[in-house]
Design an enzyme around this catalytic site. Structure first.
Site, PDB file in Angstrom:
ATOM      1  CB  SER A 192     -16.121  84.153 -37.937  1.00 15.07           C
ATOM      2  OG  SER A 192     -16.165  84.989 -36.738  1.00 15.07           O
ATOM      3  CD  GLU A 208     -42.473 101.621 -37.778  1.00 16.66           C
ATOM      4  OE1 GLU A 208     -43.174 102.021 -38.970  1.00 16.66           O
ATOM      5  OE2 GLU A 208     -41.799 102.306 -37.075  1.00 16.66           O
ATOM      6  CE  LYS A 255     -12.765  93.839 -44.932  1.00 17.77           C
ATOM      7  NZ  LYS A 255     -12.264  92.626 -45.341  1.00 17.77           N
ATOM      8  CG  ASP A 256     -15.915  95.441 -37.572  1.00 14.48           C
ATOM      9  OD1 ASP A 256     -16.151  95.024 -38.486  1.00 14.48           O
ATOM     10  OD2 ASP A 256     -15.842  94.837 -36.184  1.00 14.48           O
TER      11      ASP A 256
END
Length: 420
Positions: free
Chosen positions: A224, A292, A248-249
């Site tokens: 990451s 949309e 954390k997620d």
């Protein structure tokens, strides 16, 4: 070949797990990809939650879609009534339908934030170009899937939205009309069109799963990015993904589900259009045809292009609309700065927020009639949208003087601890 490197203690000591792992090393593979064996930068903040939230949204869409399709009939005479049947007669059909309809909006909200985070922190820069390309492809697949799903209820906005959007391809020279007739399955939006869209709407989410797997593999190749935008210098800069980021997620998922639940139970039609509760009628055109909300910025770009020399407004608008997405593939080369994170780029940081305001302005313009002030706002925002990528980013990258980068990911953390 047996997996001789699999752990033999803890979870892996369970005889069932051990039996499966010996024959199919699925648990150790997951552990290396999203578990305790996967090192991640220690400074990731909650902006990095949105990747996992996007995966959650996709799972919700697929599961609810599989159940909904059991009760839906893809025929122009029956589609609208079958949706009403789901809402009124199927056990918890209203809940499944509202989860699916609002889940599409949640999916786009999460992905748009995920993209903006990538823009702000330079996640498209080397060596993560392919990761970024796959992300843009995911966005394109989402847009195709969302558009086709919007047509399936076969309400007024479904029918006329399909008519207007598919007709845009006719602006393309030579190939335009054949593409339109292929999409329609004939010479007008009718039952063959609905069947094509239903088939593709059901298929594309599984294609999306395949591209997301490639996206995750590309992510794991170099790891990451992080808020500092600097490379990991060693083990001291990383922590295991589990349990630190799984917890954390989980916090992020909790807040997201509260947000999602508000729309499902208290404002289920807030993000939709009331005209879609009217059965499709080819003889009655709605006063204001709009897609949309998540397509509105691109719809505004489509409507903002005037006639330019020998290029008609319709063709110019179509090229600009598709170009607004295609330009994202060029970002790794359009951004000439060697610094990734906007935290250390004082000018680019401000311009990123200007770009966000521009996108909001495009969304506002796209949702309003193409006249007066909204049309002017759309034209101004369209011009800046392309200038931001084609002119501003290269020039700022050349002339901007970034602030000093930290020596490592750990340095800001250690300084903050020392200050305390």
């Amino acid at each position: 070949m047996a997996n001789n490197n699999a752990p033999t203690s803890g979870f892996y000591a369970n005889p069932v797990v051990k039996w499966i792992e010996y024959r199919l090393p699925v648990f150790s593979t997951l552990d290396h990809m999203v578990g305790s064996k996967y090192p991640t930068p220690k400074n990731l903040n909650y902006w990095w939650n949105f990747g996992s939230l996007a995966g959650l949204c996709l799972v919700v869409q697929i599961l609810t879609g599989i159940v909904l399709v059991m009760h839906y009939t893809p025929h122009t005479s029956l589609a609208f009534d079958s949706v009403e049947h789901i809402m009124r007669d199927v056990n918890y059909g209203w809940l499944l339908r509202y989860m699916h309809a609002n889940g599409a909006s949640m999916f786009f909200i999460v992905v748009y934030i995920h993209i903006f985070r990538g823009l702000y922190f330079g996640s498209y820069k080397s060596p993560r170009e392919l990761l970024w390309f796959l992300g843009v492809i995911i966005l394109l697949l989402m847009m195709a899937t969302g558009f086709m799903g919007y047509v399936l209820p076969w309400g007024q906005m479904s029918f006329w939205g399909a008519t207007v959007i598919t007709n845009l391809f006719s602006a393309l020279p030579v190939v335009g009309d054949p593409i339109v007739h292929w999409l329609w399955g004939g010479f007008a939006v009718d039952n063959p069109t609905l069947n094509r869209f239903f088939s593709l709407h059901y298929l594309l989410p599984f294609v999306l799963v395949g591209v997301i797997i490639l996206h995750v593999l590309a992510l794991h190749q170099f790891g990451s990015n992080n808020p500092q935008g600097i490379d990991v210098k060693g083990p001291q800069d990383t922590i295991p993904f589990h349990p630190y980021y799984t917890i954390k997620d989980a916090v992020g998922v909790g807040f997201f589900l509260l947000f999602f639940s508000f729309f499902i139970f208290y404002a289920p039609n807030f993000l939709g259009h009331p005209d879609n509760y009217i059965p499709a009628n080819p003889l009655v055109t709605p006063a204001h045809i709009v897609p949309e909300w998540y397509f509105l910025p691109f719809y505004a770009i489509l409507r903002s292009v005037p006639d330019i020399w020998f290029i008609e407004a319709k063709l110019g608008g179509v090229l600009a609309m598709f170009g607004a997405i295609a330009i994202l593939f060029l970002l790794p080369w359009l951004d000439t700065s060697k610094v990734r994170s906007a935290r250390f780029r004082p000018i680019y940081k401000q311009l990123t927020w200007v770009f966000l305001i521009t996108c909001i302005g495009l969304g506002y313009s796209g949702g309003m009639p193409a006249e007066g002030l909204p049309l002017i706002i759309g034209k101004i925002c369209t011009v800046y949208y392309f200038l931001h990528f084609l002119v501003v980013m290269p020039l700022v990258g050349w002339f901007e003087k970034p602030t000093k980068l930290p020596a490592s990911i750990s340095e800001p953390v250690l300084k903050a601890q020392a200050a305390e």
